[in-house]
Design an enzyme around this catalytic site. Structure first.
Site, PDB file in Angstrom:
ATOM      1  CG  MET A   1      -1.884  -1.213   1.201  1.00 42.58           C
ATOM      2  SD  MET A   1      -3.464  -0.931   2.008  1.00 42.58           S
ATOM      3  CE  MET A   1      -2.956  -0.635   3.669  1.00 42.58           C
ATOM      4  N   GLY A   2       2.155   1.067  -0.387  1.00 42.17           N
ATOM      5  CA  GLY A   2       3.052   2.215  -0.520  1.00 42.17           C
ATOM      6  C   GLY A   2       3.621   2.663   0.817  1.00 42.17           C
ATOM      7  CE1 TYR A   3       5.181   8.330   3.980  1.00 46.31           C
ATOM      8  CE2 TYR A   3       5.589   6.895   5.856  1.00 46.31           C
ATOM      9  CZ  TYR A   3       5.647   8.139   5.252  1.00 46.31           C
ATOM     10  OH  TYR A   3       6.193   9.198   5.928  1.00 46.31           O
TER      11      TYR A   3
ATOM     12  N   GLY B   1      11.081  -3.125   5.489  1.00 51.13           N
ATOM     13  CA  GLY B   1      10.354  -4.399   5.405  1.00 51.13           C
ATOM     14  C   GLY B   1       9.950  -4.679   3.960  1.00 51.13           C
ATOM     15  CG  HIS B   2       7.081  -2.214   1.968  1.00 51.76           C
ATOM     16  ND1 HIS B   2       6.921  -1.104   2.748  1.00 51.76           N
ATOM     17  CD2 HIS B   2       5.890  -2.847   1.935  1.00 51.76           C
ATOM     18  CE1 HIS B   2       5.673  -1.046   3.173  1.00 51.76           C
ATOM     19  NE2 HIS B   2       5.021  -2.095   2.700  1.00 51.76           N
TER      20      HIS B   2
ATOM     21  CD  GLN C   1      -6.045  -3.704   2.777  1.00 49.70           C
ATOM     22  OE1 GLN C   1      -5.900  -4.159   1.650  1.00 49.70           O
ATOM     23  NE2 GLN C   1      -5.087  -3.804   3.697  1.00 49.70           N
TER      24      GLN C   1
ATOM     25  CD  GLN D   1       8.310 -15.121   8.612  1.00 48.08           C
ATOM     26  OE1 GLN D   1       8.911 -14.718   9.610  1.00 48.08           O
ATOM     27  NE2 GLN D   1       8.707 -16.149   7.912  1.00 48.08           N
TER      28      GLN D   1
ATOM     29  CG  MET E   1      11.027  -1.408  10.178  1.00 42.68           C
ATOM     30  SD  MET E   1      12.152  -0.928   8.879  1.00 42.68           S
ATOM     31  CE  MET E   1      13.608  -0.652   9.882  1.00 42.68           C
TER      32      MET E   1
ATOM     33  NE  ARG F   1      -3.011   1.466   9.322  1.00 39.67           N
ATOM     34  CZ  ARG F   1      -3.484   0.479   8.545  1.00 39.67           C
ATOM     35  NH1 ARG F   1      -2.876  -0.685   8.504  1.00 39.67           N
ATOM     36  NH2 ARG F   1      -4.576   0.682   7.810  1.00 39.67           N
TER      37      ARG F   1
END
Ligand code: PAF
EC number: 6.3.2.1
Length: 217
Positions: A30-32, A36-37, A61, A148, A184, A187
């Site tokens: 979902m960006g930002y 982790g991404h 969602q 995870q 991370m 939010r």
């Protein structure tokens, strides 16, 4: 790196890749983006020829009183991060592209979606399963990568992939943490210093439980 906003263009770009028998890795987000991404992207780059990252803040969602309108967004920064991480395609559709006016068909997860997060966020996993299923159909990847950290989400998506006979391998990648243990998350920026401090109880509790299990075994 290509930035694509339309499903038809995405299909055209990926048809050539598929014809060349290249392996497609997919990282839905979902960006930002955070580290982790980037770990998901790096896992995809290691095992696949082409990596597609979707950036889409999925309205279905979010509950009516949740943070859809204020969810953090910074496309220019995400684009730069994807560029330096070696992403081949960013797919960044509009809400209308994913949910056109007459849209009314959803993926309804079962028991796995009911406890834990599902108990507090009615409809959340229905929205996640629906958008992930649609994105899988659009990208048609060989492998898809999830963190995870979102344990229940991973379980729901694995189940859906098996139940709906989607020919996609689901790979989960270990949680990336801040030096003090906080997982991370896009939010985390909502947390004031006091909340951020209190949130460390979660990772401390998990690590203590892991140590206790190790001592027990
Ligand atoms: O984990 C997320 O960021 C989202 O739930 C996902 C999988 C991209 C679906 O919108």
């Amino acid at each position: 790196m290509k930035v694509i906003t339309k499903v038809a263009e995405l299909r055209r770009a990926l048809a050539d890749v598929r014809n060349a028998e290249k392996r497609i890795g997919f990282v839905p987000t979902m960006g930002y983006l955070h580290d982790g991404h980037l770990a998901l992207i790096s896992a995809s780059r290691e095992h696949c020829d082409v990596t597609v990252v979707s950036i889409f803040v999925n309205p279905t969602q979010f509950g009516p009183n949740e943070d859809l309108s204020r969810y953090p967004r910074d496309f220019a920064r995400d684009e730069a991060l994807c560029g330096s991480a070696g992403v081949s395609i960013i797919f960044a559709p509009s809400a209308e592209e994913i949910y056109p006016a007459q849209f009314e068909s959803f993926v309804e997860p079962g028991e796995l979606a009911k406890p834990l997060c599902g108990a507090f966020r009615p409809g959340h996993f229905r929205g996640v399963a629906t958008v992930v299923c649609k994105l899988f159909n659009m990208v048609q990847p060989d492998v898809a990568y999830f963190g995870q950290k979102d344990f229940q989400q991973c379980a729901v998506i694995r189940r859906m992939t098996v139940d709906l006979n989607l020919p996609i391998e689901i790979v989960t990648v270990p949680t990336v943490r801040e030096p003090d243990g906080l997982a991370m998350s896009s939010r985390n920026r909502y947390l004031c210093p006091e909340e951020r401090d209190r949130s460390l109880a979660i990772s401390r509790g998990l690590f203590a439980a892991a140590r206790a299990m190790a001592d027990f075994g």
